[in-house]
Design a protein around this motif. Sequence first.
Motif, PDB file in Angstrom:
ATOM      1  N   ARG A  46      50.410  28.438  63.944  1.00  0.00           N
ATOM      2  CA  ARG A  46      51.719  28.320  63.274  1.00  0.00           C
ATOM      3  C   ARG A  46      51.794  27.046  62.440  1.00  0.00           C
ATOM      4  O   ARG A  46      52.440  27.018  61.387  1.00  0.00           O
ATOM      5  N   TYR A  49      49.909  27.946  59.190  1.00  0.00           N
ATOM      6  CA  TYR A  49      50.663  28.831  58.284  1.00  0.00           C
ATOM      7  C   TYR A  49      51.973  28.199  57.832  1.00  0.00           C
ATOM      8  O   TYR A  49      52.444  28.448  56.717  1.00  0.00           O
ATOM      9  N   GLY A  50      52.585  27.362  58.682  1.00  0.00           N
ATOM     10  CA  GLY A  50      53.790  26.663  58.258  1.00  0.00           C
ATOM     11  C   GLY A  50      53.499  25.686  57.140  1.00  0.00           C
ATOM     12  O   GLY A  50      54.249  25.583  56.163  1.00  0.00           O
ATOM     13  N   ALA A  52      51.030  25.892  55.009  1.00  0.00           N
ATOM     14  CA  ALA A  52      50.740  26.675  53.802  1.00  0.00           C
ATOM     15  C   ALA A  52      52.034  27.222  53.181  1.00  0.00           C
ATOM     16  O   ALA A  52      52.194  27.193  51.954  1.00  0.00           O
ATOM     17  N   THR A  53      52.937  27.680  54.012  1.00  0.00           N
ATOM     18  CA  THR A  53      54.194  28.238  53.492  1.00  0.00           C
ATOM     19  C   THR A  53      54.976  27.178  52.729  1.00  0.00           C
ATOM     20  O   THR A  53      55.496  27.434  51.629  1.00  0.00           O
ATOM     21  N   GLU A 125      54.766  35.914  58.852  1.00  0.00           N
ATOM     22  CA  GLU A 125      55.820  35.165  58.157  1.00  0.00           C
ATOM     23  C   GLU A 125      55.281  34.558  56.857  1.00  0.00           C
ATOM     24  O   GLU A 125      55.981  34.532  55.835  1.00  0.00           O
ATOM     25  N   PHE A 126      54.030  34.076  56.907  1.00  0.00           N
ATOM     26  CA  PHE A 126      53.445  33.485  55.690  1.00  0.00           C
ATOM     27  C   PHE A 126      53.306  34.523  54.584  1.00  0.00           C
ATOM     28  O   PHE A 126      53.672  34.279  53.427  1.00  0.00           O
ATOM     29  N   ALA A 130      54.998  34.425  50.903  1.00  0.00           N
ATOM     30  CA  ALA A 130      54.182  34.398  49.687  1.00  0.00           C
ATOM     31  C   ALA A 130      54.528  35.564  48.773  1.00  0.00           C
ATOM     32  O   ALA A 130      54.673  35.405  47.553  1.00  0.00           O
ATOM     33  N   TYR A 251      43.217  26.246  54.033  1.00  0.00           N
ATOM     34  CA  TYR A 251      43.835  26.169  55.359  1.00  0.00           C
ATOM     35  C   TYR A 251      42.910  26.903  56.334  1.00  0.00           C
ATOM     36  O   TYR A 251      42.684  28.111  56.194  1.00  0.00           O
TER      37      TYR A 251
END
Length: 265
Positions: A46, A49-50, A52-53, A125-126, A130, A251
């Motif tokens: 997480r 991906y957080g 990256a988001t 979520e990511f 995107a 990432y």
Amino acid sequence: MKTTRTATLAIFALLLTACASQAPDPEDDLGLFWVKNAAEYGAVTRQVYGTATRALPRFIDDTSWTALPGQTGAEKLPAAVILDIDETVINNVDFQISFERPFDNYKLDYWDREHTAQPVPGVVEFVKAARAAGVQIFFLTNRPCEQYEGESEACPQKQTVIEGLQEIGISTEPEFVSLADEQPDWKREKLVRRQLIGESHRVIMVIGDDLGDFIPCARKKVYAPCTEAGTRASRDAAVRKYAEYWGNGWYILPNPMHGSWSSVQ
Ligand SMILES: [Mg+2]
């Protein structure tokens, strides 16, 4: 799920059942144990991906940015993210715990046909964020296309992969999923496929769990255009060479279960 069960796959089912006792106890394998049971695993994924988001707007807006070293003239191309699949999007820890060693691609494909795919925490979520921002997602896996005996389809594994993505809530079309050996020059060296995506899109991020998802020639086995095998020394040097990308367009997710790291000298 799933689709047709062939005689070949039925034989694998019997083998898997008969040899289940040969699968490792996850408590004897720290890598498996950690991915399966540690809350820290989900915290790390997480975190990746957080991060990256939150970087999406910056990389979308900066049209001079590309996460593909050497990509030029991409300012006016649509933005895209390249995602690996196994241990990046789909979490295969239950398969890793269960299958009879040694690994074989048939075993993973059979497992996926019979079980519901599980996501790597944070990826759904990511991808949603995107896509909402207008970014195209490409899935680039080294699962190989292999025709099954008695089946006419050249690459049944592709449908397995797309259905697995669907099961975790990520729908996609075949044109955005590429497997190894799907085309004659699409080998396990992913550089060729990354560069192909770079011809039509500005690649703003690359996300994977293996050095080979980012850097060419990281593997023990040599595929064109590489001329030498990846080694521990060459891989360490590559990580240092591209230091500016880690957490900044590249990432990487943890995978202590398997990978090109496990076979290099
Ligand atoms: Mg992977």
